[in-house]
Design an enzyme around this catalytic site. Structure first.
Site, PDB file in Angstrom:
ATOM      1  N   THR A 210      53.831  46.275 -58.718  1.00 15.84           N
ATOM      2  CA  THR A 210      54.972  46.766 -57.927  1.00 15.84           C
ATOM      3  C   THR A 210      54.863  48.260 -57.595  1.00 15.84           C
ATOM      4  O   THR A 210      54.187  49.008 -58.289  1.00 15.84           O
ATOM      5  CB  THR A 210      56.294  46.517 -58.696  1.00 15.84           C
ATOM      6  OG1 THR A 210      56.204  47.156 -59.978  1.00 15.84           O
ATOM      7  CG2 THR A 210      56.560  45.042 -58.891  1.00 15.84           C
ATOM      8  N   TRP A 212      56.673  52.212 -56.330  1.00 14.00           N
ATOM      9  CA  TRP A 212      57.594  53.180 -56.922  1.00 14.00           C
ATOM     10  C   TRP A 212      58.910  53.285 -56.176  1.00 14.00           C
ATOM     11  O   TRP A 212      59.859  53.880 -56.682  1.00 14.00           O
ATOM     12  CB  TRP A 212      56.938  54.577 -56.945  1.00 14.00           C
ATOM     13  CG  TRP A 212      56.368  54.950 -55.609  1.00 14.00           C
ATOM     14  CD1 TRP A 212      55.064  54.796 -55.208  1.00 14.00           C
ATOM     15  CD2 TRP A 212      57.059  55.477 -54.471  1.00 14.00           C
ATOM     16  NE1 TRP A 212      54.906  55.188 -53.898  1.00 14.00           N
ATOM     17  CE2 TRP A 212      56.116  55.615 -53.423  1.00 14.00           C
ATOM     18  CE3 TRP A 212      58.378  55.846 -54.217  1.00 14.00           C
ATOM     19  CZ2 TRP A 212      56.451  56.102 -52.159  1.00 14.00           C
ATOM     20  CZ3 TRP A 212      58.720  56.326 -52.956  1.00 14.00           C
ATOM     21  CH2 TRP A 212      57.763  56.448 -51.950  1.00 14.00           C
ATOM     22  N   ARG A 221      62.786  41.029 -58.233  1.00 13.91           N
ATOM     23  CA  ARG A 221      62.567  40.126 -57.100  1.00 13.91           C
ATOM     24  C   ARG A 221      61.414  39.164 -57.387  1.00 13.91           C
ATOM     25  O   ARG A 221      61.332  38.083 -56.827  1.00 13.91           O
ATOM     26  CB  ARG A 221      62.237  40.999 -55.880  1.00 13.91           C
ATOM     27  CG  ARG A 221      62.637  40.431 -54.572  1.00 13.91           C
ATOM     28  CD  ARG A 221      62.773  41.513 -53.547  1.00 13.91           C
ATOM     29  NE  ARG A 221      61.503  41.962 -53.015  1.00 13.91           N
ATOM     30  CZ  ARG A 221      61.376  42.623 -51.870  1.00 13.91           C
ATOM     31  NH1 ARG A 221      62.438  42.916 -51.159  1.00 13.91           N
ATOM     32  NH2 ARG A 221      60.208  43.019 -51.448  1.00 13.91           N
ATOM     33  N   LYS A 236      52.851  45.128 -63.728  1.00 15.18           N
ATOM     34  CA  LYS A 236      52.263  46.472 -63.672  1.00 15.18           C
ATOM     35  C   LYS A 236      53.098  47.318 -62.710  1.00 15.18           C
ATOM     36  O   LYS A 236      52.945  47.239 -61.495  1.00 15.18           O
ATOM     37  CB  LYS A 236      50.807  46.452 -63.183  1.00 15.18           C
ATOM     38  CG  LYS A 236      50.121  47.774 -63.536  1.00 15.18           C
ATOM     39  CD  LYS A 236      49.144  48.308 -62.509  1.00 15.18           C
ATOM     40  CE  LYS A 236      49.702  49.068 -61.362  1.00 15.18           C
ATOM     41  NZ  LYS A 236      50.377  50.336 -61.641  1.00 15.18           N
ATOM     42  N   THR A 291      49.467  48.084 -47.552  1.00 14.11           N
ATOM     43  CA  THR A 291      48.626  47.040 -46.955  1.00 14.11           C
ATOM     44  C   THR A 291      47.187  47.174 -47.451  1.00 14.11           C
ATOM     45  O   THR A 291      46.519  46.164 -47.712  1.00 14.11           O
ATOM     46  CB  THR A 291      48.699  47.139 -45.415  1.00 14.11           C
ATOM     47  OG1 THR A 291      50.087  47.034 -45.046  1.00 14.11           O
ATOM     48  CG2 THR A 291      47.926  46.026 -44.734  1.00 14.11           C
ATOM     49  N   GLU A 311      53.825  41.543 -50.286  1.00 15.92           N
ATOM     50  CA  GLU A 311      54.881  42.230 -49.523  1.00 15.92           C
ATOM     51  C   GLU A 311      54.325  43.614 -49.204  1.00 15.92           C
ATOM     52  O   GLU A 311      54.306  44.480 -50.073  1.00 15.92           O
ATOM     53  CB  GLU A 311      56.161  42.345 -50.357  1.00 15.92           C
ATOM     54  CG  GLU A 311      56.794  41.019 -50.740  1.00 15.92           C
ATOM     55  CD  GLU A 311      57.501  40.344 -49.574  1.00 15.92           C
ATOM     56  OE1 GLU A 311      57.609  40.952 -48.497  1.00 15.92           O
ATOM     57  OE2 GLU A 311      57.924  39.190 -49.745  1.00 15.92           O
ATOM     58  N   CYS A 345      60.005  49.978 -47.055  1.00 16.01           N
ATOM     59  CA  CYS A 345      59.105  49.248 -46.156  1.00 16.01           C
ATOM     60  C   CYS A 345      59.848  48.742 -44.929  1.00 16.01           C
ATOM     61  O   CYS A 345      59.230  48.457 -43.910  1.00 16.01           O
ATOM     62  CB  CYS A 345      58.489  48.081 -46.905  1.00 16.01           C
ATOM     63  SG  CYS A 345      59.756  47.083 -47.700  1.00 16.01           S
ATOM     64  N   GLU A 442      52.962  54.017 -41.080  1.00 12.34           N
ATOM     65  CA  GLU A 442      54.258  54.071 -41.766  1.00 12.34           C
ATOM     66  C   GLU A 442      54.567  55.531 -42.090  1.00 12.34           C
ATOM     67  O   GLU A 442      53.793  56.175 -42.798  1.00 12.34           O
ATOM     68  CB  GLU A 442      54.104  53.309 -43.087  1.00 12.34           C
ATOM     69  CG  GLU A 442      55.017  52.169 -43.257  1.00 12.34           C
ATOM     70  CD  GLU A 442      54.840  51.510 -44.621  1.00 12.34           C
ATOM     71  OE1 GLU A 442      53.786  51.659 -45.259  1.00 12.34           O
ATOM     72  OE2 GLU A 442      55.782  50.841 -45.024  1.00 12.34           O
ATOM     73  N   SER A 502      68.665  43.536 -46.508  1.00 10.09           N
ATOM     74  CA  SER A 502      68.098  42.942 -47.729  1.00 10.09           C
ATOM     75  C   SER A 502      69.193  42.381 -48.626  1.00 10.09           C
ATOM     76  O   SER A 502      70.177  43.055 -48.915  1.00 10.09           O
ATOM     77  CB  SER A 502      67.327  43.997 -48.526  1.00 10.09           C
ATOM     78  OG  SER A 502      66.349  44.577 -47.721  1.00 10.09           O
TER      79      SER A 502
HETATM   80  P1  NAP Z   1      50.457  51.295 -53.428  1.00 10.81           P
HETATM   81  O1  NAP Z   1      49.738  52.575 -53.501  1.00 10.81           O
HETATM   82  O2  NAP Z   1      49.794  50.159 -52.749  1.00 10.81           O
HETATM   83  O3  NAP Z   1      50.832  50.920 -54.936  1.00 10.81           O
HETATM   84  C1  NAP Z   1      51.556  49.753 -55.240  1.00 10.81           C
HETATM   85  C2  NAP Z   1      51.168  49.297 -56.633  1.00 10.81           C
HETATM   86  O4  NAP Z   1      49.792  48.915 -56.632  1.00 10.81           O
HETATM   87  C3  NAP Z   1      51.312  50.392 -57.690  1.00 10.81           C
HETATM   88  O5  NAP Z   1      51.726  49.813 -58.905  1.00 10.81           O
HETATM   89  C4  NAP Z   1      49.887  50.910 -57.810  1.00 10.81           C
HETATM   90  O6  NAP Z   1      49.617  51.492 -59.056  1.00 10.81           O
HETATM   91  C5  NAP Z   1      49.116  49.610 -57.667  1.00 10.81           C
HETATM   92  N1  NAP Z   1      47.719  49.743 -57.307  1.00 10.81           N
HETATM   93  C6  NAP Z   1      47.113  50.722 -56.605  1.00 10.81           C
HETATM   94  N2  NAP Z   1      45.787  50.458 -56.492  1.00 10.81           N
HETATM   95  C7  NAP Z   1      45.566  49.294 -57.147  1.00 10.81           C
HETATM   96  C8  NAP Z   1      44.411  48.491 -57.404  1.00 10.81           C
HETATM   97  N3  NAP Z   1      43.199  48.835 -56.949  1.00 10.81           N
HETATM   98  N4  NAP Z   1      44.554  47.348 -58.114  1.00 10.81           N
HETATM   99  C9  NAP Z   1      45.758  46.982 -58.588  1.00 10.81           C
HETATM  100  N5  NAP Z   1      46.892  47.703 -58.386  1.00 10.81           N
HETATM  101  C10 NAP Z   1      46.791  48.835 -57.657  1.00 10.81           C
HETATM  102  O7  NAP Z   1      51.881  51.454 -52.727  1.00 10.81           O
HETATM  103  P2  NAP Z   1      53.006  52.506 -53.073  1.00 10.81           P
HETATM  104  O8  NAP Z   1      52.627  53.815 -52.484  1.00 10.81           O
HETATM  105  O9  NAP Z   1      53.344  52.456 -54.521  1.00 10.81           O
HETATM  106  O10 NAP Z   1      54.257  51.885 -52.294  1.00 10.81           O
HETATM  107  C11 NAP Z   1      54.517  52.146 -50.946  1.00 10.81           C
HETATM  108  C12 NAP Z   1      54.057  50.982 -50.086  1.00 10.81           C
HETATM  109  O11 NAP Z   1      54.704  49.795 -50.526  1.00 10.81           O
HETATM  110  C13 NAP Z   1      54.448  51.153 -48.640  1.00 10.81           C
HETATM  111  O12 NAP Z   1      53.380  50.773 -47.824  1.00 10.81           O
HETATM  112  C14 NAP Z   1      55.613  50.199 -48.482  1.00 10.81           C
HETATM  113  O13 NAP Z   1      55.808  49.742 -47.168  1.00 10.81           O
HETATM  114  C15 NAP Z   1      55.220  49.107 -49.406  1.00 10.81           C
HETATM  115  N6  NAP Z   1      56.398  48.312 -49.776  1.00 10.81           N
HETATM  116  C16 NAP Z   1      56.516  47.058 -49.245  1.00 10.81           C
HETATM  117  C17 NAP Z   1      57.627  46.295 -49.544  1.00 10.81           C
HETATM  118  C18 NAP Z   1      57.784  44.919 -48.979  1.00 10.81           C
HETATM  119  O14 NAP Z   1      58.632  44.180 -49.473  1.00 10.81           O
HETATM  120  N7  NAP Z   1      57.031  44.521 -47.970  1.00 10.81           N
HETATM  121  C19 NAP Z   1      58.612  46.809 -50.392  1.00 10.81           C
HETATM  122  C20 NAP Z   1      58.456  48.092 -50.921  1.00 10.81           C
HETATM  123  C21 NAP Z   1      57.322  48.826 -50.590  1.00 10.81           C
HETATM  124  P3  NAP Z   1      49.818  53.060 -59.349  1.00 10.81           P
HETATM  125  O15 NAP Z   1      51.078  53.488 -58.674  1.00 10.81           O
HETATM  126  O16 NAP Z   1      49.925  53.094 -60.832  1.00 10.81           O
HETATM  127  O17 NAP Z   1      48.623  53.736 -58.807  1.00 10.81           O
END
Ligand code: NAP
Length: 540
Positions: A210, A212, A221, A236, A291, A311, A345, A442, A502
């Site tokens: 998930t 932050w 969810r 995680k 993504t 998501e 998002c 984004e 939502s």
């Molecule tokens: P992120 O960088 O993709 O990180 C999401 C999660 O994935 C974090 O727990 C992160 O860990 C982990 N992660 C990163 N690299 C990984 C890997 N190689 N293997 C496994 N896990 C890994 O995204 P974010 O910056 O936290 O969140 C923002 C993004 O989430 C935006 O693009 C937003 O649009 C999207 N989002 C989408 C929705 C939806 O419902 N569609 C809802 C909310 C957010 P660490 O943080 O510990 O590095």
């Protein structure tokens, strides 16, 4: 992410490792709660620091705070003692050191979840439902403290954070109810001596990763429906906001959800991800995040052919037609654009305004945005908190710079806030084109880019001209148009004359590169179930 060996993990009891740093005399930068561009007097800085200390003390005494991972029902440090710092984005202060876990801890969490699955899946749906309901009650009973924790580690205004607790807990309540409605089927047999049944059974161990931006809701969810269906989970959370996840996990134990059903590991994201992906015991990956990471997880799941829900990122168009009710459009746009300082998002990423109403709308929006109070989320009347970190601010800056270099005009804001840290001025920019980076990526910040269009066809074309397909919004008083455009938009969610869409009772998810699968509602349950066909033969 940098892990280091913590002196606190060995020398102090766990409660001391939390909020230890809040006693430092001054935060690193001013963290006052006003949009005014004047320098902040010292007493305000002290006031915020005191406020944070009070919050810390209240949270610590509530007894559900943890700064360790949860593996098989035991609060656990990283096996090598390494930790990561969790910081308050409004002040830069370290609020806790949590374990920097990796492959070994994750493998143990998977084993615990796998063992617990055998008994959890055998409980009656009514029993699982009762425990989930109890968890919901506990989350709601602690909504103030959980809200404070969200504000402390994520930065959003306290009112919004408490709202997230209600929203997030709602997924647990809804799942408790749906647990009792996982129906199978009986299919009329083509042969007289046979009976054909369809059973729905839990997928198994689920890896839930998930982000932050919603430290609680993005977890509930996933975990709510997973547990309701009889699955067990390894969560995680983001390394930036693990404390809310740990508090929620503690409350799950208090609710009678057995040890091993809910596990939490955090730290080295790629190692944890790799352990979850490579284990044949993990039968499903559910992910919310960017993504780019989603694509990696989808590819990595192929090795053991796991079920996957993603998501991912959005690029939401918000279309304001000439015939819109200006007040409704304004309220809806503000809600979808500036919630969580633009860090959701489903935030409007591009505001498409028809030429007849464009100037009027731009003026009204700028006036409303100018009145938004920026500051530390604990401040009174604050509606815009900080961005999550420096990288987030730099991304916003580079997108604005690119837009201006290509002809966009800043109507309001367009720069860092005088509060310093990661505060950014709520911004409105006009003359934006769909080709600019700000329309392609984004933004994830408090920036409203205005694009002009002439016809309905042009608006639909512009809206769909992206690889993303999560949420879209339109504002019109024409009923025929609202149907026509809703059906033409290539998005998983459409808000018509509404910016807040939502809810746990409706399906949430995207098309195209915004993801696969749905969360929430009865449809969200299917993501954690396998269909088994049972044929009973030779009955005559
Ligand atoms: P992120 O960088 O993709 O990180 C999401 C999660 O994935 C974090 O727990 C992160 O860990 C982990 N992660 C990163 N690299 C990984 C890997 N190689 N293997 C496994 N896990 C890994 O995204 P974010 O910056 O936290 O969140 C923002 C993004 O989430 C935006 O693009 C937003 O649009 C999207 N989002 C989408 C929705 C939806 O419902 N569609 C809802 C909310 C957010 P660490 O943080 O510990 O590095």
């Amino acid at each position: 992410m940098a892990c280091f060996r913590s002196v606190f993990s060995t020398r102090f009891p766990q409660s001391h490792r939390l909020f230890l740093h809040l006693a430092s005399p001054l935060p690193r930068a001013p963290a006052h709660t006003t949009a005014a561009a004047t320098p902040q007097p010292l007493f305000f800085i002290r006031q915020i620091n005191m406020q944070a200390q009070n919050v810390a003390a209240r949270l610590s005494s509530s007894g559900f705070l943890h700064a360790q991972g949860l593996v098989g029902g035991k609060w656990t440090d990283a096996y090598d003692g390494k930790t990561i710092e969790v910081r308050n984005p409004a002040t830069g202060e370290v609020i806790a050191n949590v374990p920097c876990m990796g492959r070994n801890e994750t493998n143990d969490a998977i084993t615990s979840a796998y063992d617990a699955f055998n008994s959890w899946k055998k409980l009656t749906a009514a029993d699982r439902s009762k425990r989930l309901r109890k968890w919901y009650d506990l989350l709601m009973a602690h909504k103030e403290e959980l809200g404070q924790l969200i504000t402390l580690e994520q930065g959003k205004p306290l009112k919004e954070a408490i709202g997230e607790v209600g929203y997030g807990a709602g997924f647990i309540e809804f799942s408790a109810e749906e647990a009792k409605r996982v129906y199978g089927d009986i299919i009329p047999s083509p042969l007289p001596d046979r009976r054909l049944f369809v059973l729905k059974q839990p997928v198994g161990v689920v890896g839930a990763i998930t982000p932050w931006n919603f430290p609680l809701a993005m977890i509930t969810r996933k975990v709510g429906p997973a547990l309701a269906c009889g699955c067990t989970v390894v969560i995680k959370p983001s390394e930036l906001t693990p404390l809310t996840a740990l508090a929620a996990a503690e409350l799950s134990l208090q609710a009678g959800i057995p040890p091993g059903v809910v596990n939490v590991v955090m730290g080295n994201a790629s190692e944890i991800g790799e352990a979850l992906l490579s284990s044949p015991k993990v039968r499903k990956i559910t992910f919310t995040g960017s993504t780019a990471v989603g694509k990696k997880l989808m590819a990595g799941s192929a090795g053991t052919v796991k079920k996957v829900s993603l998501e991912l990122g959005g690029n939401a168009p918000c279309i304001v037609f000439d015939d819109a009710d200006l007040e409704v459009a304004l309220k809806g746009t503000l809600a979808t654009k500036f919630r969580n300082s633009g860090q959701t998002c489903v935030c409007a990423n591009r505001i498409l305004v028809q030429e007849g109403i464009y100037d009027k709308f731009a003026d009204a929006l700028s006036t409303a945005v100018q009145n938004m109070k920026v500051g530390n989320g604990f401040g009174e009347d604050v509606v815009q908190g900080p961005l999550i970190n420096e990288a987030a601010v730099q991304k916003v800056e580079s997108l604005i710079k690119d837009a201006i270099s290509k002809g966009a005009k800043v109507i309001l804001g367009g720069k860092r806030h005088s509060l310093g840290m990661t505060f950014y001025e709520p911004t409105v920019i006009s003359d934006v084109k769909n080709e600019m980076l700000i329309s392609r990526e984004e933004v994830f910040g408090p920036v409203a880019p205005l694009l002009k269009f002439k016809t309905e066809e042009e608006a639909i074309h512009m809206a769909n001209d992206t690889n993303a397909g999560l949420a879209a919004y339109l504002f019109t008083t024409n009923v025929q148009r609202s149907w026509r455009v809703s059906e033409a938009l290539e998005y998983g969610i459409v808000g018509v004359n509404e910016g807040i869409i939502s809810t746990e009772v409706a399906p949430f998810g995207g098309v195209k590169q915004s993801g696969v699968g749905r969360e929430g509602s009865k449809y969200g349950m299917d993501e954690y179930l396998e269909i088994k066909y049972v044929c009973l033969g030779n009955l005559s």
